[in-house]
Design an enzyme around this catalytic site. Structure first.
Site, mmCIF file in Angstrom:
data_model
loop_
_atom_site.group_PDB
_atom_site.id
_atom_site.type_symbol
_atom_site.label_atom_id
_atom_site.label_comp_id
_atom_site.label_asym_id
_atom_site.label_seq_id
_atom_site.Cartn_x
_atom_site.Cartn_y
_atom_site.Cartn_z
ATOM 1 N N CYS A 11 0.490 -1.249 0.050
ATOM 2 C CA CYS A 11 -0.050 0.618 0.161
ATOM 3 C C CYS A 11 0.204 1.456 0.196
ATOM 4 O O CYS A 11 1.428 1.563 -1.513
ATOM 5 C CB CYS A 11 -1.283 -0.026 1.264
ATOM 6 S SG CYS A 11 -2.480 0.866 0.823
ATOM 7 N N HIS A 47 -3.520 -5.602 1.235
ATOM 8 C CA HIS A 47 -3.356 -5.379 2.427
ATOM 9 C C HIS A 47 -2.811 -7.148 2.970
ATOM 10 O O HIS A 47 -3.942 -7.494 3.459
ATOM 11 C CB HIS A 47 -3.390 -4.563 3.680
ATOM 12 C CG HIS A 47 -3.264 -3.447 3.778
ATOM 13 N ND1 HIS A 47 -2.664 -2.326 4.374
ATOM 14 C CD2 HIS A 47 -4.171 -2.152 2.512
ATOM 15 C CE1 HIS A 47 -3.221 -1.070 4.064
ATOM 16 N NE2 HIS A 47 -3.672 -1.253 3.318
ATOM 17 N N GLU A 68 -1.239 -8.758 5.319
ATOM 18 C CA GLU A 68 -1.271 -9.214 6.590
ATOM 19 C C GLU A 68 -2.714 -8.964 6.569
ATOM 20 O O GLU A 68 -2.571 -9.303 8.386
ATOM 21 C CB GLU A 68 -0.494 -7.503 6.646
ATOM 22 C CG GLU A 68 -0.504 -6.072 7.152
ATOM 23 C CD GLU A 68 -0.593 -5.539 6.073
ATOM 24 O OE1 GLU A 68 -0.695 -6.055 4.466
ATOM 25 O OE2 GLU A 68 -1.035 -4.125 5.984
#
Ligand code: GLN
Length: 197
Positions: free
Chosen positions: A84, A179, A181
């Site tokens: 990002c 994202h 994660e």
């Protein structure tokens, strides 16, 4: 093996957790450290540049003296994953907004970015995307996400969403507009671990 997560701002803990899970699944061991100051980047075998706010991140990385260390690491072939805002920072070229404000980029990947590509219409959304080499789609979470609007032929496109490039790799550098994660699917962190070898 030592992996550094740049811990100035943004989704730091989430990357640390995702890395831990990916390491466990791959039956690998590594020390994961959070980097807040200069002096430890060069002890790392890989680096993660999390999302957050790219103008703030860029400014602080420069002020802390970490920006130049990351550039040196990139040139020496250390795998670096930017997600990002991290993708925005990796770019050599920005959009009109980026150029006008003169925000500082690391400039280590031959890509041009649109900083808030999905901005107004859709602030945040998640969608299944195809990712090169994955047998099943990946649930990608986009939060005020950028996209890659141009690249040289040194850059390998790994994923597109709605005709926009949202994941790409240039040798040791991996850039993601979304994202990975924030999900419990660790395939992208696993892909990154394989880049470390
Ligand atoms: N578009 C944001 C920026 O340029 C990044 C958003 C994010 O990292 N979630 O700073």
């Amino acid at each position: 093996m030592r992996i550094g997560v740049i811990a100035i701002q943004g989704n730091v803990e989430e990357h640390v957790n995702a890395l831990g899970n990916a390491l466990l699944k791959a039956d690998l061991q590594a020390e994961v450290i959070k980097i807040k100051h200069k002096g430890s980047v060069n002890s790392c075998d890989a680096l993660i540049l999390p999302g957050g706010e790219s103008t703030t991140l860029g400014r602080l990385l420069k002020r802390e003296g970490i920006a130049s260390e990351i550039k040196t690491a990139a040139n020496s072939g250390i795998p670096i994953m930017g997600t990002c805002a991290g993708l925005v920072l990796l770019a050599k070229y920005g959009d009109e907004q980026v150029e006008k404000t003169g925000q500082s980029l690391l400039g280590i990947m031959d890509i041009q970015v649109n900083r808030n590509a999905f901005g107004r219409q859709k602030e945040s959304f998640e969608t299944m995307i195809d990712f090169d080499g994955f047998d099943k789609p990946f649930n990608a979470i986009f939060i005020r996400a950028p996209s890659i609007t141009g690249c040289t032929n040194k850059v390998e496109i790994l994923s597109k969403y709605n005709d926009q490039i949202v994941a790409a790799r240039q040798e040791n550098i991996l850039a993601l507009a979304f994202h990975p994660e924030l999900t419990d699917d660790y395939r992208i962190h696993h892909y990154f671990l394989k880049m470390i070898g």
